[in-house]
Design a protein around this motif. Sequence first.
Motif, PDB file in Angstrom:
ATOM      1  N   GLU A   1       0.832  -1.207   0.000  1.00  0.00           N
ATOM      2  CA  GLU A   1       0.000   0.000   0.000  1.00  0.00           C
ATOM      3  C   GLU A   1       0.868   1.259   0.000  1.00  0.00           C
ATOM      4  OE1 GLU A   1      -0.316  -2.410   2.354  1.00  0.00           O
ATOM      5  OE2 GLU A   1      -2.161  -3.396   1.678  1.00  0.00           O
ATOM      6  N   THR A   2       1.958   1.235   0.747  1.00  0.00           N
ATOM      7  CA  THR A   2       2.869   2.378   0.807  1.00  0.00           C
ATOM      8  C   THR A   2       3.554   2.594  -0.528  1.00  0.00           C
ATOM      9  OG1 THR A   2       3.259   1.957   3.155  1.00  0.00           O
ATOM     10  CG2 THR A   2       4.868   3.351   2.013  1.00  0.00           C
ATOM     11  N   LEU A   3       4.043   1.515  -1.134  1.00  0.00           N
ATOM     12  CA  LEU A   3       4.708   1.624  -2.419  1.00  0.00           C
ATOM     13  C   LEU A   3       3.743   2.123  -3.492  1.00  0.00           C
ATOM     14  CD1 LEU A   3       7.290   1.255  -4.026  1.00  0.00           C
ATOM     15  CD2 LEU A   3       6.584  -1.101  -4.462  1.00  0.00           C
ATOM     16  N   THR A   4       2.508   1.646  -3.467  1.00  0.00           N
ATOM     17  CA  THR A   4       1.499   2.092  -4.427  1.00  0.00           C
ATOM     18  C   THR A   4       1.283   3.588  -4.313  1.00  0.00           C
ATOM     19  OG1 THR A   4       0.412  -0.071  -4.364  1.00  0.00           O
ATOM     20  CG2 THR A   4      -0.892   1.786  -5.172  1.00  0.00           C
ATOM     21  N   ALA A   5       1.158   4.087  -3.100  1.00  0.00           N
ATOM     22  CA  ALA A   5       0.949   5.524  -2.893  1.00  0.00           C
ATOM     23  C   ALA A   5       2.154   6.324  -3.379  1.00  0.00           C
ATOM     24  CB  ALA A   5       0.681   5.804  -1.415  1.00  0.00           C
ATOM     25  N   MET A   6       3.369   5.826  -3.138  1.00  0.00           N
ATOM     26  CA  MET A   6       4.571   6.534  -3.570  1.00  0.00           C
ATOM     27  C   MET A   6       4.662   6.606  -5.091  1.00  0.00           C
ATOM     28  SD  MET A   6       7.331   5.000  -0.875  1.00  0.00           S
ATOM     29  CE  MET A   6       8.721   5.752  -1.672  1.00  0.00           C
ATOM     30  N   VAL A   7       4.379   5.500  -5.770  1.00  0.00           N
ATOM     31  CA  VAL A   7       4.450   5.476  -7.228  1.00  0.00           C
ATOM     32  C   VAL A   7       3.381   6.391  -7.830  1.00  0.00           C
ATOM     33  CG1 VAL A   7       4.143   4.005  -9.262  1.00  0.00           C
ATOM     34  CG2 VAL A   7       5.549   3.215  -7.352  1.00  0.00           C
ATOM     35  N   GLN A   8       2.186   6.399  -7.251  1.00  0.00           N
ATOM     36  CA  GLN A   8       1.137   7.297  -7.731  1.00  0.00           C
ATOM     37  C   GLN A   8       1.546   8.753  -7.550  1.00  0.00           C
ATOM     38  OE1 GLN A   8      -2.330   5.985  -5.625  1.00  0.00           O
ATOM     39  NE2 GLN A   8      -2.754   4.362  -7.088  1.00  0.00           N
ATOM     40  N   MET A   9       2.137   9.076  -6.415  1.00  0.00           N
ATOM     41  CA  MET A   9       2.592  10.443  -6.157  1.00  0.00           C
ATOM     42  C   MET A   9       3.659  10.852  -7.169  1.00  0.00           C
ATOM     43  SD  MET A   9       4.699  11.932  -2.899  1.00  0.00           S
ATOM     44  CE  MET A   9       6.093  10.942  -3.369  1.00  0.00           C
ATOM     45  N   LEU A  10       4.632   9.986  -7.432  1.00  0.00           N
ATOM     46  CA  LEU A  10       5.682  10.293  -8.399  1.00  0.00           C
ATOM     47  C   LEU A  10       5.112  10.439  -9.804  1.00  0.00           C
ATOM     48  CD1 LEU A  10       8.472   7.924  -7.092  1.00  0.00           C
ATOM     49  CD2 LEU A  10       8.460  10.423  -7.002  1.00  0.00           C
ATOM     50  N   GLY A  11       4.103   9.661 -10.130  1.00  0.00           N
ATOM     51  CA  GLY A  11       3.477   9.742 -11.442  1.00  0.00           C
ATOM     52  C   GLY A  11       2.743  11.048 -11.670  1.00  0.00           C
ATOM     53  N   ARG A  12       2.347  11.722 -10.598  1.00  0.00           N
ATOM     54  CA  ARG A  12       1.645  13.000 -10.718  1.00  0.00           C
ATOM     55  C   ARG A  12       2.587  14.192 -10.822  1.00  0.00           C
ATOM     56  NH1 ARG A  12      -2.084  10.322  -7.148  1.00  0.00           N
ATOM     57  NH2 ARG A  12      -1.007  11.097  -5.309  1.00  0.00           N
ATOM     58  N   LEU A  13       3.883  13.986 -10.565  1.00  0.00           N
ATOM     59  CA  LEU A  13       4.836  15.087 -10.661  1.00  0.00           C
ATOM     60  C   LEU A  13       5.034  15.491 -12.113  1.00  0.00           C
ATOM     61  CD1 LEU A  13       7.579  13.847  -8.168  1.00  0.00           C
ATOM     62  CD2 LEU A  13       5.874  15.659  -7.793  1.00  0.00           C
ATOM     63  N   SER A  14       5.237  16.775 -12.333  1.00  0.00           N
ATOM     64  CA  SER A  14       5.511  17.213 -13.706  1.00  0.00           C
ATOM     65  C   SER A  14       6.926  16.824 -14.081  1.00  0.00           C
ATOM     66  CB  SER A  14       5.320  18.729 -13.817  1.00  0.00           C
ATOM     67  OG  SER A  14       6.240  19.391 -12.975  1.00  0.00           O
ATOM     68  N   CYS A  15       7.101  16.550 -15.332  1.00  0.00           N
ATOM     69  CA  CYS A  15       8.405  16.130 -15.839  1.00  0.00           C
ATOM     70  C   CYS A  15       8.991  17.273 -16.638  1.00  0.00           C
ATOM     71  CB  CYS A  15       8.245  14.893 -16.718  1.00  0.00           C
ATOM     72  SG  CYS A  15       9.779  14.345 -17.458  1.00  0.00           S
ATOM     73  N   SER A  16      10.152  17.773 -16.236  1.00  0.00           N
ATOM     74  CA  SER A  16      10.738  18.933 -16.904  1.00  0.00           C
ATOM     75  C   SER A  16      11.091  18.627 -18.352  1.00  0.00           C
ATOM     76  CB  SER A  16      11.969  19.418 -16.141  1.00  0.00           C
ATOM     77  OG  SER A  16      12.948  18.413 -16.112  1.00  0.00           O
ATOM     78  N   ASP A  17      11.351  17.362 -18.671  1.00  0.00           N
ATOM     79  CA  ASP A  17      11.713  16.997 -20.031  1.00  0.00           C
ATOM     80  C   ASP A  17      10.515  17.073 -20.981  1.00  0.00           C
ATOM     81  OD1 ASP A  17      13.558  16.111 -21.989  1.00  0.00           O
ATOM     82  OD2 ASP A  17      12.724  14.083 -21.847  1.00  0.00           O
ATOM     83  N   SER A  18       9.301  16.952 -20.437  1.00  0.00           N
ATOM     84  CA  SER A  18       8.127  16.946 -21.300  1.00  0.00           C
ATOM     85  C   SER A  18       7.432  18.314 -21.370  1.00  0.00           C
ATOM     86  CB  SER A  18       7.128  15.891 -20.817  1.00  0.00           C
ATOM     87  OG  SER A  18       6.651  16.242 -19.539  1.00  0.00           O
ATOM     88  N   THR A  19       7.975  19.315 -20.675  1.00  0.00           N
ATOM     89  CA  THR A  19       7.344  20.629 -20.700  1.00  0.00           C
ATOM     90  C   THR A  19       8.019  21.506 -21.746  1.00  0.00           C
ATOM     91  OG1 THR A  19       8.789  21.423 -18.952  1.00  0.00           O
ATOM     92  CG2 THR A  19       6.656  20.534 -18.278  1.00  0.00           C
ATOM     93  N   THR A  20       7.268  22.412 -22.291  1.00  0.00           N
ATOM     94  CA  THR A  20       7.842  23.330 -23.277  1.00  0.00           C
ATOM     95  C   THR A  20       8.083  24.666 -22.612  1.00  0.00           C
ATOM     96  OG1 THR A  20       5.641  23.974 -24.003  1.00  0.00           O
ATOM     97  CG2 THR A  20       6.700  22.194 -25.213  1.00  0.00           C
TER      98      THR A  20
END
Length: 52
Positions: free
Chosen positions: A32-51
Motif C-alpha cells: 500500500e505504501t509503495l502504491t501511494a509513492m508510485v502514484q505520487m511520483l506519477g503526478r509530478l511534472s516532468c521537466s523533459d516533457s514541458t515546453t
Amino acid sequence: MLPEPALPCEVIALHVRLPNGVAFDVGKVRLETLTAMVQMLGRLSCSDSTTG
C-alpha cells in the motif's frame, strides 16, 4: 473465542534506474505504501516533457 491470527502483510522492494541516471530505491515497504509513492511520483511534472 480466540482472536483470528493476523494476516501476513505483503512487503516489497523496488529498484528503478532511469536512462538519465536517476535511481529510485525502496526496500521492504508494504504494498500500500509503495502504491501511494508510485502514484505520487506519477503526478509530478516532468521537466523533459514541458515546453518553454
